[in-house]
Design an enzyme around this catalytic site. Structure first.
Site, mmCIF file in Angstrom:
data_model
loop_
_atom_site.group_PDB
_atom_site.id
_atom_site.type_symbol
_atom_site.label_atom_id
_atom_site.label_comp_id
_atom_site.label_asym_id
_atom_site.label_seq_id
_atom_site.Cartn_x
_atom_site.Cartn_y
_atom_site.Cartn_z
ATOM 1 N N LYS A 1 -85.190 -60.766 -7.929
ATOM 2 C CA LYS A 1 -85.739 -62.068 -8.324
ATOM 3 C C LYS A 1 -84.671 -63.166 -8.224
ATOM 4 O O LYS A 1 -83.476 -62.886 -8.078
ATOM 5 C CB LYS A 1 -86.323 -61.955 -9.739
ATOM 6 N N TYR B 1 -98.853 -62.136 -7.923
ATOM 7 C CA TYR B 1 -99.030 -61.809 -9.341
ATOM 8 C C TYR B 1 -100.457 -62.099 -9.832
ATOM 9 O O TYR B 1 -100.664 -62.309 -11.029
ATOM 10 C CB TYR B 1 -98.018 -62.585 -10.186
ATOM 11 N N ASN C 1 -85.870 -61.620 -15.328
ATOM 12 C CA ASN C 1 -85.511 -60.211 -15.563
ATOM 13 C C ASN C 1 -85.099 -59.465 -14.293
ATOM 14 O O ASN C 1 -85.289 -58.254 -14.189
ATOM 15 C CB ASN C 1 -86.612 -59.493 -16.351
ATOM 16 N N HIS D 1 -88.339 -56.785 -9.640
ATOM 17 C CA HIS D 1 -89.737 -56.333 -9.721
ATOM 18 C C HIS D 1 -89.844 -54.983 -9.053
ATOM 19 O O HIS D 1 -89.191 -54.744 -8.039
ATOM 20 C CB HIS D 1 -90.683 -57.312 -9.002
ATOM 21 N N GLU E 1 -98.821 -54.122 -2.451
ATOM 22 C CA GLU E 1 -97.670 -55.038 -2.539
ATOM 23 C C GLU E 1 -96.802 -54.977 -1.278
ATOM 24 O O GLU E 1 -96.297 -56.008 -0.826
ATOM 25 C CB GLU E 1 -96.845 -54.709 -3.792
HETATM 26 P P1 RTP Z 1 -92.529 -56.455 -12.647
HETATM 27 O O1 RTP Z 1 -94.023 -56.409 -12.394
HETATM 28 O O2 RTP Z 1 -91.912 -57.797 -12.387
HETATM 29 O O3 RTP Z 1 -91.813 -55.326 -11.973
HETATM 30 O O4 RTP Z 1 -92.275 -56.187 -14.193
HETATM 31 P P2 RTP Z 1 -93.007 -55.206 -15.166
HETATM 32 O O5 RTP Z 1 -93.960 -54.317 -14.416
HETATM 33 O O6 RTP Z 1 -91.942 -54.563 -15.985
HETATM 34 O O7 RTP Z 1 -93.819 -56.207 -16.071
HETATM 35 P P3 RTP Z 1 -95.331 -56.761 -15.941
HETATM 36 O O8 RTP Z 1 -96.059 -56.411 -17.185
HETATM 37 O O9 RTP Z 1 -95.932 -56.351 -14.630
HETATM 38 O O10 RTP Z 1 -95.099 -58.340 -15.948
HETATM 39 C C1 RTP Z 1 -94.694 -59.013 -14.775
HETATM 40 C C2 RTP Z 1 -93.590 -59.977 -15.109
HETATM 41 O O11 RTP Z 1 -94.102 -60.989 -15.947
HETATM 42 C C3 RTP Z 1 -93.092 -61.372 -16.877
HETATM 43 N N1 RTP Z 1 -93.568 -61.162 -18.234
HETATM 44 N N2 RTP Z 1 -93.370 -62.021 -19.170
HETATM 45 N N3 RTP Z 1 -93.325 -63.378 -21.650
HETATM 46 C C4 RTP Z 1 -93.916 -62.203 -21.558
HETATM 47 O O12 RTP Z 1 -94.453 -61.669 -22.492
HETATM 48 C C5 RTP Z 1 -93.919 -61.533 -20.268
HETATM 49 N N4 RTP Z 1 -94.457 -60.373 -20.018
HETATM 50 C C6 RTP Z 1 -94.231 -60.137 -18.709
HETATM 51 C C7 RTP Z 1 -91.871 -60.537 -16.634
HETATM 52 O O13 RTP Z 1 -90.965 -61.290 -15.829
HETATM 53 C C8 RTP Z 1 -92.420 -59.358 -15.873
HETATM 54 O O14 RTP Z 1 -91.441 -58.799 -15.020
HETATM 55 MG MG MG Z 2 -95.445 -55.058 -13.111
#
Ligand code: RTP
Ligand code: MG
Length: 141
Positions: A11, A51, A114, A117, A128
């Site tokens: 990112k 997204y 963070n 991804h 994806e």
């Molecule tokens: P990613 O998709 O980016 O690999 O991350 P992830 O699976 O660990 O998390 P996901 O639930 O898919 O959420 C995608 C991205 O959205 C942001 N996020 N912000 N503020 C919040 O509560 C929140 N929750 C998620 C994060 O940047 C996350 O990587």
């Molecule tokens: Mg995710």
């Protein structure tokens, strides 16, 4: 064990920190092969499309704003259990909860910024990878 592919994005925060090579090294040491890669400045429409599953979530606009704040490094990775291996390398979504030694523990500043991804299942990985790479751009290794 299954030979899998996963979509990985470094990112904008991690690209700005100049740690692409450091993160690639972790992928390679874990047995993941880079089978396609591209650096790109995402458009708002591209980030929103990527997204789309999160469109109704309260953090959606912040997520899209962040993902277009600078270039990202996008790669398809292949290896045994690549999806889980990659997610283990990344660590928890919130870097405060990420295990020591994971990419997010070492390089991420917040749940928004963070660092990386990774796809979360074979079905999403396929969608994806196809979102960013034509099949002609994916190498056999
Ligand atoms: P990613 O998709 O980016 O690999 O991350 P992830 O699976 O660990 O998390 P996901 O639930 O898919 O959420 C995608 C991205 O959205 C942001 N996020 N912000 N503020 C919040 O509560 C929140 N929750 C998620 C994060 O940047 C996350 O990587
Ligand atoms: Mg995710």
């Amino acid at each position: 064990m299954a030979l899998e592919r996963t979509l990985s994005i470094i990112k904008p925060d991690a690209v700005a920190k100049n740690v692409i090579g450091e993160i690639y090294s972790r992928f390679e040491k874990a047995g993941l092969k880079i089978i396609a890669a591209r650096m790109k400045q995402l458009s708002r429409a591209e980030a929103e499309g990527f997204y789309a599953v999160h469109r109704e979530r309260p953090f959606f606009k912040a997520l899209v704003d962040f993902m277009i704040s600078g270039p990202v490094m996008i790669q398809a990775l292949q290896g045994e259990n690549a999806i889980a291996v990659h997610r283990d390398l990344m660590g928890a979504t919130d870097p405060k909860k990420a295990a020591p030694g994971t990419i997010r523990a070492d390089f991420a500043d917040s749940i928004d910024a963070n660092a990386v991804h990774g796809s979360d299942a074979p079905e999403t990985a396929q969608v994806e990878i196809a979102y960013f790479f034509a099949s002609s751009e994916i190498t056999a290794r």
